[in-house]
Design a protein around this motif. Structure first.
Motif, PDB file in Angstrom:
ATOM      1  N   SER A 192       3.215   3.358  -5.331  1.00 35.27           N
ATOM      2  CA  SER A 192       2.474   3.617  -6.546  1.00 35.27           C
ATOM      3  C   SER A 192       2.825   2.512  -7.549  1.00 35.27           C
ATOM      4  O   SER A 192       3.932   1.978  -7.531  1.00 35.27           O
ATOM      5  CB  SER A 192       2.839   4.987  -7.127  1.00 35.27           C
ATOM      6  OG  SER A 192       2.412   6.013  -6.274  1.00 35.27           O
ATOM      7  N   SER A 222       0.809  -1.216   0.000  1.00 36.47           N
ATOM      8  CA  SER A 222       0.000   0.000   0.000  1.00 36.47           C
ATOM      9  C   SER A 222       0.842   1.265   0.000  1.00 36.47           C
ATOM     10  O   SER A 222       0.331   2.345  -0.243  1.00 36.47           O
ATOM     11  CB  SER A 222      -0.953  -0.002   1.195  1.00 36.47           C
ATOM     12  OG  SER A 222      -0.215  -0.039   2.401  1.00 36.47           O
ATOM     13  N   ASN A 242      -5.413  -3.229  -2.168  1.00 41.28           N
ATOM     14  CA  ASN A 242      -4.295  -3.255  -1.219  1.00 41.28           C
ATOM     15  C   ASN A 242      -4.407  -4.418  -0.231  1.00 41.28           C
ATOM     16  O   ASN A 242      -3.401  -4.891   0.291  1.00 41.28           O
ATOM     17  CB  ASN A 242      -4.197  -1.922  -0.479  1.00 41.28           C
ATOM     18  CG  ASN A 242      -3.647  -0.815  -1.365  1.00 41.28           C
ATOM     19  OD1 ASN A 242      -3.061  -1.074  -2.419  1.00 41.28           O
ATOM     20  ND2 ASN A 242      -3.839   0.429  -0.948  1.00 41.28           N
ATOM     21  N   ARG A 246      -6.455  -1.222  -8.014  1.00 38.56           N
ATOM     22  CA  ARG A 246      -5.641  -1.968  -7.059  1.00 38.56           C
ATOM     23  C   ARG A 246      -6.483  -2.411  -5.896  1.00 38.56           C
ATOM     24  O   ARG A 246      -7.492  -1.769  -5.540  1.00 38.56           O
ATOM     25  CB  ARG A 246      -4.463  -1.128  -6.582  1.00 38.56           C
ATOM     26  CG  ARG A 246      -4.824   0.098  -5.769  1.00 38.56           C
ATOM     27  CD  ARG A 246      -3.611   0.984  -5.535  1.00 38.56           C
ATOM     28  NE  ARG A 246      -2.576   0.299  -4.755  1.00 38.56           N
ATOM     29  CZ  ARG A 246      -1.306   0.658  -4.738  1.00 38.56           C
ATOM     30  NH1 ARG A 246      -0.884   1.678  -5.489  1.00 38.56           N
ATOM     31  NH2 ARG A 246      -0.427   0.012  -3.988  1.00 38.56           N
ATOM     32  N   SER A 263      -1.937   5.721  -7.950  1.00 40.25           N
ATOM     33  CA  SER A 263      -1.296   6.120  -6.711  1.00 40.25           C
ATOM     34  C   SER A 263      -1.483   5.055  -5.644  1.00 40.25           C
ATOM     35  O   SER A 263      -2.287   4.126  -5.791  1.00 40.25           O
ATOM     36  CB  SER A 263      -1.877   7.450  -6.229  1.00 40.25           C
ATOM     37  OG  SER A 263      -3.266   7.313  -5.981  1.00 40.25           O
ATOM     38  N   TRP A 264      -0.785   5.205  -4.518  1.00 44.01           N
ATOM     39  CA  TRP A 264      -0.824   4.176  -3.478  1.00 44.01           C
ATOM     40  C   TRP A 264      -2.236   3.980  -2.929  1.00 44.01           C
ATOM     41  O   TRP A 264      -2.619   2.882  -2.558  1.00 44.01           O
ATOM     42  CB  TRP A 264       0.142   4.526  -2.356  1.00 44.01           C
ATOM     43  CG  TRP A 264      -0.285   5.744  -1.559  1.00 44.01           C
ATOM     44  CD1 TRP A 264       0.056   7.043  -1.796  1.00 44.01           C
ATOM     45  CD2 TRP A 264      -1.135   5.757  -0.413  1.00 44.01           C
ATOM     46  NE1 TRP A 264      -0.531   7.866  -0.881  1.00 44.01           N
ATOM     47  CE2 TRP A 264      -1.266   7.107  -0.003  1.00 44.01           C
ATOM     48  CE3 TRP A 264      -1.803   4.770   0.321  1.00 44.01           C
ATOM     49  CZ2 TRP A 264      -2.033   7.479   1.099  1.00 44.01           C
ATOM     50  CZ3 TRP A 264      -2.566   5.143   1.422  1.00 44.01           C
ATOM     51  CH2 TRP A 264      -2.669   6.490   1.784  1.00 44.01           C
ATOM     52  N   SER A 265      -3.006   5.059  -2.895  1.00 42.41           N
ATOM     53  CA  SER A 265      -4.357   4.972  -2.350  1.00 42.41           C
ATOM     54  C   SER A 265      -5.388   4.593  -3.395  1.00 42.41           C
ATOM     55  O   SER A 265      -6.519   4.235  -3.063  1.00 42.41           O
ATOM     56  CB  SER A 265      -4.749   6.320  -1.743  1.00 42.41           C
ATOM     57  OG  SER A 265      -4.834   7.298  -2.765  1.00 42.41           O
ATOM     58  N   GLY A 266      -5.009   4.691  -4.649  1.00 41.32           N
ATOM     59  CA  GLY A 266      -5.966   4.448  -5.723  1.00 41.32           C
ATOM     60  C   GLY A 266      -6.754   5.671  -6.120  1.00 41.32           C
ATOM     61  O   GLY A 266      -7.582   5.601  -7.028  1.00 41.32           O
ATOM     62  N   SER A 267      -6.492   6.782  -5.466  1.00 40.18           N
ATOM     63  CA  SER A 267      -7.295   7.983  -5.724  1.00 40.18           C
ATOM     64  C   SER A 267      -6.879   8.696  -7.009  1.00 40.18           C
ATOM     65  O   SER A 267      -7.652   9.493  -7.546  1.00 40.18           O
ATOM     66  CB  SER A 267      -7.183   8.948  -4.546  1.00 40.18           C
ATOM     67  OG  SER A 267      -5.836   9.349  -4.360  1.00 40.18           O
TER      68      SER A 267
END
Length: 121
Positions: free
Chosen positions: A32, A29, A73, A71, A51-55
């Motif tokens: 990226s 998580s 996580n 994604r 991005s890591w958050s998916g946003s």
């Protein structure tokens, strides 16, 4: 982080295919993720990033509106949903990871081994 891409194969133009990339080794998580592809005789090119958050997501113009990156996580997995693929989408697809979205697109640190996608007309 280790990356394992899967899901490639032969698909007809206009069909659909979903690629997966499973990550292990570090906190997924926190990274990226991106997909790249390389066709025979061509340079590797960017396809999509998340991005890591998916946003935040980004796409190459050539796949925008047809491909979707996502994604999960909880499953340490990133996906590339390929809808309405075209013969020119034929390539080896690679997943990549980096701690920053900007660098996963410009020069990712971690790479998977690639999965072949062939789109027939």
């Amino acid at each position: 982080v280790q990356l394992q891409a899967s899901g490639g194969g032969l698909v007809q133009a206009g069909g659909s295919l979903r690629l997966s990339c499973a990550a292990s080794g570090r906190t997924f998580s926190g990274y990226s993720m991106a997909w790249f592809r390389q066709a025979p005789g061509k340079e590797r090119e960017f396809v999509a990033a998340i991005s890591w958050s998916g946003s935040s997501t980004y796409y190459a113009d050539s796949v925008k509106g047809r491909f979707t990156i996502a994604r999960d996580n909880a499953k340490n997995t990133v996906y590339l949903q390929m809808n309405s693929p075209k013969p020119e989408d034929t390539a080896v697809y690679y997943c990549a990871a980096d701690q920053r979205l900007s660098t996963v697109i410009s020069g990712a640190h971690y790479w998977g081994q690639g999965t072949q996608v062939t789109v027939s007309s």
